[in-house]
Write an enzyme that holds these catalytic residues in place. Structure first.
Site, PDB file in Angstrom:
ATOM      1  CB  CYS A 112      -0.934   0.000   1.200  1.00 16.13           C
ATOM      2  SG  CYS A 112      -1.782  -1.566   1.386  1.00 16.13           S
ATOM      3  CG  HIS A 172      -2.347   4.077   5.455  1.00 15.42           C
ATOM      4  ND1 HIS A 172      -2.146   4.031   4.100  1.00 15.42           N
ATOM      5  CD2 HIS A 172      -2.547   2.780   5.858  1.00 15.42           C
ATOM      6  CE1 HIS A 172      -2.222   2.764   3.692  1.00 15.42           C
ATOM      7  NE2 HIS A 172      -2.468   1.997   4.736  1.00 15.42           N
ATOM      8  CE  LYS A 204      -5.739   4.087   1.858  1.00 15.00           C
ATOM      9  NZ  LYS A 204      -4.746   5.041   2.421  1.00 15.00           N
ATOM     10  CG  HIS A 259      -6.353   0.804   0.543  1.00 15.67           C
ATOM     11  ND1 HIS A 259      -5.277   1.220  -0.215  1.00 15.67           N
ATOM     12  CD2 HIS A 259      -5.839   0.388   1.733  1.00 15.67           C
ATOM     13  CE1 HIS A 259      -4.161   1.054   0.478  1.00 15.67           C
ATOM     14  NE2 HIS A 259      -4.476   0.557   1.666  1.00 15.67           N
ATOM     15  CG  PHE A 314      -1.011  -5.915   4.457  1.00 18.48           C
ATOM     16  CD1 PHE A 314      -1.408  -5.281   5.618  1.00 18.48           C
ATOM     17  CD2 PHE A 314      -1.946  -6.666   3.776  1.00 18.48           C
ATOM     18  CE1 PHE A 314      -2.708  -5.381   6.094  1.00 18.48           C
ATOM     19  CE2 PHE A 314      -3.251  -6.775   4.236  1.00 18.48           C
ATOM     20  CZ  PHE A 314      -3.637  -6.134   5.394  1.00 18.48           C
TER      21      PHE A 314
END
Lengths: 416, 93
Positions: A167, A306, A338, A343, A403
């Site tokens: 991401c 984020h 978002k 996303h 991740f």
């Protein structure tokens, strides 16, 4: 080439998007500052076989922009990236002459690259029992296909690399591209990201991770609820976002319009867990960017978070911001866009850097929509539901975490 | 392109094969089919080596043949037609 101590200023002079909130900057501005959601019922033949039937799709038809010969050799991720590269160059008013091309490069981020092409190949082999694949399968699936297609289209011969850190991929691409210009390895860089993973296999894989938002049955567009007590997860999106970066001298010499300056970039890995973020890891990323910019935490007025809308991210990011900014955390504003565009994974950092650039450029802060039930553990100003103006906005930050643990933070400054 | 399966007992003649291949080239390269002649050079029609592989791939699917790697040295539509015809005939024997 300059000595690394003589840092060149890096400015943003071109922007373009293919996104769930429109395929041009004017539409993006209208929707993201207007609090419009791009999350809908997924338009795909396999939607009934999904547990999670919502997504943030981009309305992008390659046949509207390219010849069949061109688009049939490119994965959807490359098609969108190629389109945004053309539009970013146009938006910057840059003429690609023989002096520019060798001094110009492309840094791109993508999480899953040509996911559509790879999956199509697997379907052919494993479901349909075919014994061979299309000759373009490798060339369409490889992660660097999009950046290569852009170089070929524009005959750009400078550095060309693809970053894949899930991401945060495109935030890393932008930060690394800015470093190249800063230290004299290039004068101009196309930097951004692309992602097209709304395939049956990819969505099933995401479903298995149990991080996707439940559908809000009353309003599908309100399914992603970052920082809200009733948040249930993230919504997958697709698109591409491209920035044209230049050294300040290069931009000034050609009389370019400057949207903002990139003054800081920091990246760190939290080395904590493959999916779980950590306060220390996120804080280290933001601190690295502040140190790079030579700024104090009190200088930052807005953070594009984020803000995925998962239980864990939103609390962790809130606490990381408190750790970095102390009391100032309660004075600055932070929003998760978002909530509107979903996303975009490998393209998320670039889309959000563009939105942060527009914030700095217009003195407007985009909202976190669907923030109706505040979470007591998320107690900062998340610009709930409606955008607001901040006339003296000078410094803003965009956070991307991932991740695998690689975080990236960019700091933008208004150029007066 | 619509996939018309080739009847198992009928061997297409050269003209029919050429017509199908010309159609494939026209569709892929977005060309007017009338501009594609039997002796048209594939490169001059805009096909690079990958486009030629793709054409062979589509021909393999359509005509239900398999083109060996050592037989793909082709320059013109005529070459592809002859190759496809030869493989169809070989398969029927």
């Amino acid at each position: 080439m300059t000595d690394s101590l003589q840092r060149k200023r890096v400015v943003i002079t071109g922007l373009s998007v293919v996104s769930p909130l429109g395929n041009n900057i004017a539409d993006l501005i209208q929707q993201v500052f207007g609090g419009v959601s791009g999350i809908k019922l997924l338009d795909a033949p396999f939607v009934d076989q999904l547990d999670c039937k919502i997504a943030a799709q981009a309305q992008f038809n390659p046949a509207d922009h390219f010849s069949k010969h061109t688009y049939s050799m490119l994965d959807r991720a490359s098609q969108m990236a190629l389109y945004t590269s053309i539009e970013a160059i146009k938006n910057a008013g840059l003429i690609l002459d023989d002096a520019v091309k060798p001094r110009m490069g492309i840094y791109l981020g993508t999480g899953m690259g040509g996911a559509n092409s790879l999956e199509e190949g697997y379907v052919r082999l494993y479901r349909d029992g075919a014994s061979r694949l299309k000759p373009f399968t490798v060339l369409m699936s490889m992660n660097n296909a999009a950046a290569s297609a852009i170089a070929l289209e524009h005959q750009i011969t400078g550095p060309n690399q693809t970053f894949s850190t899930a991401c945060s991929s495109s935030a890393v691409a932008i930060g690394e591209a800015a470093r190249l210009i800063r230290h004299g390895y290039a004068d101009v860089m196309l930097a951004g990201g692309t992602e097209a993973l709304l395939t049956y296999g990819s969505i099933k894989a995401w479903e298995a991770l149990r991080t996707l938002a439940e559908e809000d049955v009353d309003d599908l567009g309100a399914s992603c609820k970052p920082f809200s007590a009733n948040r249930t997860g993230l919504v997958l999106g697709e698109g591409a976002a491209m920035l044209l970066l230049e050294s300040f001298e290069h931009a000034e010499a050609r009389g370019a319009t400057i949207y903002a300056e990139i003054v800081g970039y920091g990246t760190a890995n939290d080395s904590n867990h493959i999916t779980q973020p950590s306060v220390n890891g996120q804080a280290s990323t933001m601190q690295a960017a502040l140190a790079d910019a030579g700024l104090s935490p009190n200088d930052i007025q807005y953070i594009n978070a984020h803000g995925t809308g998962t239980q864990l991210n939103d609390i962790t990011e809130t606490n990381a911001v408190k750790k970095v900014f102390n009391g100032h955390a309660y004075k600055l504003s932070m929003s998760s866009t978002k909530s509107m565009h979903g996303h975009l994974m490998g393209a998320a950092g670039a889309l959000e850097t563009i939105i942060t650039t527009l914030a700095v450029n217009t003195n407007m802060l985009p909202p976190t929509i669907n923030l109706i039930r505040p979470d007591t553990e998320c107690d900062l100003d998340y610009v709930p539901n409606v955008s607001k103006t901040l006339p003296n906005l000078e410094y803003a930050m965009s956070n991307s975490f991932a991740f695998g643990g690689t975080g990236a933070t960019l700091i933008l400054k208004k150029v007066k | 392109m619509t996939d018309h399966s080739v009847s198992s007992d009928k061997v297409l003649d050269i003209d029919e094969i050429s017509k199908v291949l010309a159609q494939m080239i026209a569709s892929k390269m977005e060309l007017d089919i009338d501009t594609i002649k039997a002796d048209s050079n594939l490169k001059e029609l805009g096909l690079d080596s990958l486009d030629t592989f793709d054409l062979i791939f589509n021909a393999e699917d359509y005509f239900k043949i398999k083109v060996p790697n050592d037989q793909i040295n082709i320059n013109t539509l005529q070459d592809v037609t002859a190759l496809v015809h030869r493989l169809i005939v070989a398969q029927k024997q």
